[in-house]
Design an enzyme around this catalytic site. Sequence first.
Site, PDB file in Angstrom:
ATOM      1  N   GLN A  28       0.805  -1.223   0.000  1.00 15.47           N
ATOM      2  CA  GLN A  28       0.000   0.000   0.000  1.00 15.47           C
ATOM      3  C   GLN A  28       0.840   1.276   0.000  1.00 15.47           C
ATOM      4  OE1 GLN A  28      -2.712  -1.751   3.268  1.00 15.47           O
ATOM      5  NE2 GLN A  28      -4.067  -0.399   2.117  1.00 15.47           N
ATOM      6  N   ARG A  85       3.581  -0.187  12.919  1.00 11.42           N
ATOM      7  CA  ARG A  85       3.236  -1.490  12.347  1.00 11.42           C
ATOM      8  C   ARG A  85       3.356  -1.410  10.826  1.00 11.42           C
ATOM      9  NH1 ARG A  85      -2.186  -4.287  11.009  1.00 11.42           N
ATOM     10  NH2 ARG A  85      -1.300  -6.233  10.271  1.00 11.42           N
ATOM     11  N   HIS A 131       0.963  -9.446   4.562  1.00 11.92           N
ATOM     12  CA  HIS A 131      -0.197  -8.558   4.453  1.00 11.92           C
ATOM     13  C   HIS A 131      -0.658  -8.596   2.981  1.00 11.92           C
ATOM     14  CE1 HIS A 131      -2.272  -4.879   6.422  1.00 11.92           C
ATOM     15  NE2 HIS A 131      -2.858  -5.058   5.264  1.00 11.92           N
ATOM     16  N   ASN A 176      -1.954 -10.859   8.329  1.00 17.52           N
ATOM     17  CA  ASN A 176      -2.954  -9.817   8.508  1.00 17.52           C
ATOM     18  C   ASN A 176      -4.306 -10.279   7.972  1.00 17.52           C
ATOM     19  OD1 ASN A 176      -3.721  -6.876   9.001  1.00 17.52           O
ATOM     20  ND2 ASN A 176      -4.342  -7.149   6.872  1.00 17.52           N
ATOM     21  N   GLU A 177      -5.296 -10.362   8.835  1.00 14.27           N
ATOM     22  CA  GLU A 177      -6.696 -10.596   8.439  1.00 14.27           C
ATOM     23  C   GLU A 177      -6.887 -11.779   7.496  1.00 14.27           C
ATOM     24  OE1 GLU A 177      -8.280  -6.948   6.882  1.00 14.27           O
ATOM     25  OE2 GLU A 177      -8.221  -5.951   8.821  1.00 14.27           O
ATOM     26  N   ASN A 316      -7.839  -6.109  14.407  1.00 13.95           N
ATOM     27  CA  ASN A 316      -8.172  -4.993  13.528  1.00 13.95           C
ATOM     28  C   ASN A 316      -9.675  -4.773  13.643  1.00 13.95           C
ATOM     29  OD1 ASN A 316      -5.546  -4.983  12.667  1.00 13.95           O
ATOM     30  ND2 ASN A 316      -5.992  -5.538  10.544  1.00 13.95           N
ATOM     31  N   TYR A 318     -12.967  -1.954  12.918  1.00 14.39           N
ATOM     32  CA  TYR A 318     -13.383  -0.712  12.275  1.00 14.39           C
ATOM     33  C   TYR A 318     -14.785  -0.255  12.621  1.00 14.39           C
ATOM     34  CZ  TYR A 318      -9.164  -0.630   9.468  1.00 14.39           C
ATOM     35  OH  TYR A 318      -7.853  -0.554   9.080  1.00 14.39           O
ATOM     36  N   GLU A 390      -5.156  -2.265  14.099  1.00 16.38           N
ATOM     37  CA  GLU A 390      -5.712  -1.300  13.137  1.00 16.38           C
ATOM     38  C   GLU A 390      -7.046  -0.805  13.669  1.00 16.38           C
ATOM     39  OE1 GLU A 390      -6.278  -2.515   9.020  1.00 16.38           O
ATOM     40  OE2 GLU A 390      -4.315  -3.482   8.987  1.00 16.38           O
ATOM     41  N   TRP A 438      -5.090   3.040  11.815  1.00 13.22           N
ATOM     42  CA  TRP A 438      -4.947   2.909  10.362  1.00 13.22           C
ATOM     43  C   TRP A 438      -5.384   4.228   9.770  1.00 13.22           C
ATOM     44  CZ3 TRP A 438      -2.563  -0.603   7.391  1.00 13.22           C
ATOM     45  CH2 TRP A 438      -2.672  -0.407   6.004  1.00 13.22           C
ATOM     46  N   GLU A 445      -5.408   2.136  -1.285  1.00 21.64           N
ATOM     47  CA  GLU A 445      -6.429   1.425  -0.510  1.00 21.64           C
ATOM     48  C   GLU A 445      -7.022   0.286  -1.356  1.00 21.64           C
ATOM     49  OE1 GLU A 445      -7.309   1.222   2.659  1.00 21.64           O
ATOM     50  OE2 GLU A 445      -9.022  -0.035   2.143  1.00 21.64           O
ATOM     51  N   TRP A 446      -6.170  -0.649  -1.774  1.00 22.24           N
ATOM     52  CA  TRP A 446      -6.584  -1.866  -2.490  1.00 22.24           C
ATOM     53  C   TRP A 446      -7.547  -1.557  -3.639  1.00 22.24           C
ATOM     54  CZ3 TRP A 446      -2.823  -4.727  -0.913  1.00 22.24           C
ATOM     55  CH2 TRP A 446      -2.418  -4.745   0.414  1.00 22.24           C
TER      56      TRP A 446
HETATM   57  C1  PNW Z   1      -7.910  -3.634   6.463  1.00 25.37           C
HETATM   58  N1  PNW Z   1     -14.225  -4.733   6.889  1.00 25.37           N
HETATM   59  O1  PNW Z   1      -8.835  -4.324   5.691  1.00 25.37           O
HETATM   60  C2  PNW Z   1      -6.541  -3.915   5.918  1.00 25.37           C
HETATM   61  O2  PNW Z   1      -5.744  -4.615   6.832  1.00 25.37           O
HETATM   62  C3  PNW Z   1      -5.816  -2.697   5.408  1.00 25.37           C
HETATM   63  O3  PNW Z   1      -4.792  -3.090   4.547  1.00 25.37           O
HETATM   64  C4  PNW Z   1      -6.803  -1.761   4.776  1.00 25.37           C
HETATM   65  O4  PNW Z   1      -6.213  -0.721   4.074  1.00 25.37           O
HETATM   66  C5  PNW Z   1      -7.698  -1.247   5.886  1.00 25.37           C
HETATM   67  O5  PNW Z   1      -8.307  -2.302   6.575  1.00 25.37           O
HETATM   68  C6  PNW Z   1      -8.792  -0.287   5.423  1.00 25.37           C
HETATM   69  O6  PNW Z   1      -9.666  -0.917   4.537  1.00 25.37           O
HETATM   70  C7  PNW Z   1     -10.176  -4.374   6.016  1.00 25.37           C
HETATM   71  O7  PNW Z   1     -15.036  -5.013   5.995  1.00 25.37           O
HETATM   72  C8  PNW Z   1     -11.080  -4.726   5.040  1.00 25.37           C
HETATM   73  O8  PNW Z   1     -14.602  -4.549   8.034  1.00 25.37           O
HETATM   74  C9  PNW Z   1     -12.416  -4.862   5.323  1.00 25.37           C
HETATM   75  C10 PNW Z   1     -12.866  -4.627   6.595  1.00 25.37           C
HETATM   76  C11 PNW Z   1     -11.975  -4.273   7.588  1.00 25.37           C
HETATM   77  C12 PNW Z   1     -10.637  -4.148   7.292  1.00 25.37           C
END
Ligand code: PNW
Length: 487
Positions: A28, A85, A131, A176-177, A316, A318, A390, A438, A445-446
């Site tokens: 990223q 990180r 990652h 990661n995830e 992680n 959100y 995150e 984060w 952002e992917w």
């Molecule tokens: C993470 N959700 O991905 C990743 O670890 C990071 O690389 C990414 O940039 C960041 O979150 C922000 O998107 C996620 O659906 C993807 O809850 C999806 C989710 C959470 C985190």
Amino acid sequence: MTIAVQVPPPAGQLPADFLWGYATAAYQIEGSPEADGRGLSIWDTFSRDPAHTEDGKSGDIATDSYARYEEDIALMKSYGVTAYRFSLSWSRIIPLGGKNDPVNPAGIAYYRKFMKALIANGIEPMCTLFHWDLPQALQDRYTGFCSRDIIEDFVNYAKVCFDNFNDLVNLWITINEPNVYALMGHCLGTQAPGRSSDRKISPEGDSSLEPLIVGHNLLLSHGAIAKLYREGGYKLPGKKLGIVINVNWGEPYDDTEESLEAAADFMSVTSEWYAHPVYCGDYSERTKRVIGANLPKFTPEEIELVKDSSDFFGLNHYTTYLIRRPSSEISGSNMLMRFMGNVETTVTYPDGTEIGPKAGLSWVRPVPWGFKKLLKYLYKNYGKDIYITENGVICPNEGSLPYPEILEDDYRISYFRDYVDQIIALKDSVPVKAYIGWSFLDNFEWQEGYTARFGVTYVDYEDNLKRYPKKSAIYMTEYMGKAIAKA
Ligand code: PNW
């Protein structure tokens, strides 16, 4: 430009050894895809197809952090962080990825130089091995994580990293995830390697089976790496290794039995799928029931391997969703819904009020009370120290605001502050050891390309990738500086 901030005192103190900082991931931010002998990764291949990202752009340049690491570290130091990180790019270290493929000394020399610079600036390296940027050669050789062959290659890569960096790293993260990698890459196909049953998206793939196989191989890889770390003499006093799992909180939509069960199924499939094997040794009974016969089985030896393989709970987190059963039958093609526990997520309560204010990206809304419930739930279930690896948000309109207005990210400030306050509120009942936001910078952002800006640092993509601290960066420096007790 200087931004004035008013920072009310924190509601309580965090311990002096509490780790605070920001996160990024190699693909990223690094750019420089060919520097120092780097091999291709699946994210190079995937994102170079303009149809795969919102703005048609790849991570070829990103924030150019491979070249600008000294400037980045100096900026981080000015933020007062105690940890950073980041992830290693597997294909910089072993360009073709496999156990019989050559190791790249230039890649190793780069990361050693980088980690030493962090340490020299008083920043603790928190290092992720994987990652999502798998060497393309391993995807080509045996379909990457769809094959068990990945396990030996991943363990070999981890060993090369431990042999070369363990003297500089006290905190290792294997993966990661795993849930997001398995589902986005092998069910929806919206992230690399882009596999799906939908033949408009991918010529190959099986959305109902592959995510489960990939998940299983990720878990077995993690278990094997943890065994190597512990038995190979790398786990010295003060050093730890764990996995990072993405868990959002699922709150029942209403108080009907049906919604309570739906929320339990959601939590079970979205988090227990990985957490239960890692902390308890096998998939949970609920996960087995909800996913059904396609879920792979662990042998007794494998259960021993994955059981208690993480020294902490790397989280992680959100957002929070309201969970209910879907109003209509889930169609066969909507596999993602099945992998969320056969539920429907919503952000609107029965009375029409919303769970939190709308953000700049559809799937994340601030719901600090959901974070608090989640911390209690995870500690009750697994009893491990929790490292927040995150947590972050995008402000409404952040993608379209011009400079310098874009620096005024009060929405992000509220989010960070409200989430940190939950940790402070629970400090005597749930051991949270780290808070890593984060992200350090706006970055690639992917599938959103550069359109989604999660950073506390604004990156001007139109003007030589110049970095400008947003108001949140300045706020958090002062807030965390006050919240964390002095040693
Ligand atoms: C993470 N959700 O991905 C990743 O670890 C990071 O690389 C990414 O940039 C960041 O979150 C922000 O998107 C996620 O659906 C993807 O809850 C999806 C989710 C959470 C985190």
